[in-house]
Design a protein around this motif. Structure first.
Motif, PDB file in Angstrom:
ATOM      1  N   ASP A  32       0.872  -1.186   0.000  1.00  0.00           N
ATOM      2  CA  ASP A  32       0.000   0.000   0.000  1.00  0.00           C
ATOM      3  C   ASP A  32       0.907   1.233   0.000  1.00  0.00           C
ATOM      4  O   ASP A  32       1.430   1.643   1.043  1.00  0.00           O
TER       5      ASP A  32
ATOM      6  N   THR B 186      -0.602   5.925   2.303  1.00  0.00           N
ATOM      7  CA  THR B 186      -1.522   5.983   3.447  1.00  0.00           C
ATOM      8  C   THR B 186      -1.177   7.177   4.335  1.00  0.00           C
ATOM      9  O   THR B 186      -0.042   7.659   4.346  1.00  0.00           O
TER      10      THR B 186
ATOM     11  N   THR C 178      -4.508   2.605  -1.257  1.00  0.00           N
ATOM     12  CA  THR C 178      -5.787   2.914  -0.577  1.00  0.00           C
ATOM     13  C   THR C 178      -6.004   4.397  -0.315  1.00  0.00           C
ATOM     14  O   THR C 178      -7.135   4.845  -0.210  1.00  0.00           O
TER      15      THR C 178
ATOM     16  N   SER D  14     -10.820   8.811   2.489  1.00  0.00           N
ATOM     17  CA  SER D  14     -10.711   7.375   2.206  1.00  0.00           C
ATOM     18  C   SER D  14     -10.559   6.574   3.507  1.00  0.00           C
ATOM     19  O   SER D  14      -9.486   6.046   3.803  1.00  0.00           O
TER      20      SER D  14
ATOM     21  N   ASN E  40     -10.672   3.747   4.551  1.00  0.00           N
ATOM     22  CA  ASN E  40     -10.612   2.324   4.233  1.00  0.00           C
ATOM     23  C   ASN E  40      -9.157   1.908   4.045  1.00  0.00           C
ATOM     24  O   ASN E  40      -8.440   2.505   3.246  1.00  0.00           O
TER      25      ASN E  40
ATOM     26  N   MET F 211      -6.925  -3.032   0.865  1.00  0.00           N
ATOM     27  CA  MET F 211      -6.475  -2.894  -0.536  1.00  0.00           C
ATOM     28  C   MET F 211      -7.405  -3.601  -1.522  1.00  0.00           C
ATOM     29  O   MET F 211      -7.406  -3.300  -2.714  1.00  0.00           O
TER      30      MET F 211
END
Ligand code: IZC
Ligand code: ZN
Length: 407
Positions: free
Chosen positions: A72, A75, A317, A324, A326, A329
């Motif tokens: 990811d 973030t 993400t 976002s 969340n 992924m």
């Protein structure tokens, strides 16, 4: 071997130590009835079933797809509070930038992050990291930018440092003091940019707390010129650079990333044709964030156009408490196929090898190959198509991180 994965129904992985672009983005190797051997945290065998290879721990993968761990690459992991109160404002028509201008949005998370103690932030993000791992993320990037003062920016980055020492997920830290202009500097953005350049960046560099420097290049936040000033200063101190650009309006984000030679430009919903072509010419990776498009109810970045124009595409993400909320992924992976029209193979490369390249980790992770870290997912799925087609629940069965079975 320490661990052997045997009878793998389908193994899918890109290969290499750098990003894939254009037609190569879909170069994913698929092996049926495959085997992986793991020793000392690294991949020591990958290929056809070989009964002569023994393991202390043997995992039967007769029914399973196996892929590299997910990376990811974008973030905002460490933050105080959440922003659920903004949902109704949004439903009543307030835009992301309206909420920010009225002192909410990023600035509301800044207040809550300033108030939180380092231990509170550590506990909260540790729990989030464990959940991310359970959803298949084995490496991630984490940005500061909810302090907007030296003390709190350092607090956030120190939390990332401590999280890294826990060995749950490997984290690449990014300093993002230029995430917004704090309210004390509302009428004096230049003075805040000075603070970022002359106080924050040198201190973060001295304490070796970040590998990247990022800036939010957006109308009403930091202009392309501001961004250039900040990222050029960062480069002089040895930081690699990235930027948030063209998220809300077309604002020369892609062009600025190309001009500055950033490793990546992120969001790019409104990126111009020219900007995209300039990115390709300068090897800038596009880190696309389709879950944010979904959540802001905005358009989707032109991922197909980017791939067709030779821009390496990664997908992440954008996990954050505003645009976002969340960390899974698998949701942006579904959106990559359904909204960006990427094929499952292109999308797999986008969340593994290309994502690893966007955080300068592609020589260590992002593919299942000899010598790379044994970061591997065993899916509750028979093949690659399945994980991009089914959605809404966690399809990860088991996660191996640094050669250790974690889930
Ligand atoms: O907290 O709103 N876009 N930064 C730029 C964000 C989203 C995070 C936030
Ligand atoms: Zn972001």
């Amino acid at each position: 071997m320490d661990i052997v994965l045997k009878n793998i129904k389908q193994l899918a992985t890109p290969k290499g130590t750098t990003f894939k672009r254009g037609v190569e983005q879909k170069d994913v190797t698929i092996l049926e009835n495959a085997m992986i051997g793991i020793k000392d945290g690294k991949i020591a065998y990958v290929g056809k079933m070989d009964l002569s290879i023994q393991g202390k721990q043997v995992i039967d993968c007769t029914d399973n797809l196996v892929t590299p761990g997910l990376v990811d690459a974008h973030t905002h992991l460490v933050f105080g509070g959440w922003r659920q109160n903004e949902l109704e404002l949004k439903l009543n028509g307030a835009s992301y930038l309206d909420i920010l201008k009225s002192g909410g949005g990023i600035l509301s998370t800044v207040n809550q992050t300033i108030k939180a103690s380092e231990d509170e932030l550590l506990d909260k993000s540790k729990s989030l990291l464990k959940q991310m791992l359970a959803h298949g993320t084995t490496t991630c990037e984490a940005k500061s930018g909810y302090g907007l003062n030296l003390e709190t920016e350092l607090k956030q980055l120190n939390v990332v440092k401590k999280l890294n020492e826990l060995n749950i997920i490997d984290i690449v830290p990014t300093f993002m003091g230029a995430h917004a202009v704090p309210k004390e500097y509302k009428e004096n953005k230049e003075a805040y940019i000075d603070l970022v350049i002359n106080t924050m960046l040198p201190e973060v560099s001295k304490q070796k707390l970040a590998m990247f420097c990022d800036a939010f290049c957006e109308d009403g936040i930091f202009s392309p010129d501001d961004t250039e000033k900040i990222l050029s200063a960062a480069k002089k101190l040895g930081f690699e650079t990235k930027l948030h650009g063209d998220e809300i309006v077309s604002y020369k984000g892609a062009e600025t990333a190309a001009k500055l030679g950033c490793i990546s430009a992120e969001h790019l919903i409104e990126a111009s044709d020219d900007g995209i072509k300039q990115m390709a010419a300068k090897n800038v990776i596009a880190v696309l964030l389709p879950a944010t498009s979904f959540y802001l109810d905005k358009g989707f970045a032109r991922a197909r156009f980017m791939i067709d124009n030779n821009v390496p595409v990664a997908i992440a993400t954008d996990f954050n408490p505003g645009s976002s909320p969340n960390f899974n992924m698998q949701f942006p992976m579904n959106l990559a196929c359904l909204k960006y029209k990427l094929t499952p193979k292109e999308a797999l490369t986008a969340v593994t090898l290309n994502a690893a390249a966007a955080i300068k980790k592609s020589n260590e992770v992002g593919s299942i190959e000899l010598g790379k870290k044994a970061d591997i997912i065993i899916w509750n799925a028979p093949d690659l198509n399945f994980i991009f087609y089914k959605y809404g629940n966690n399809l990860v069965s088991k996660v191996i991180k640094n050669g250790v079975l974690k889930k």
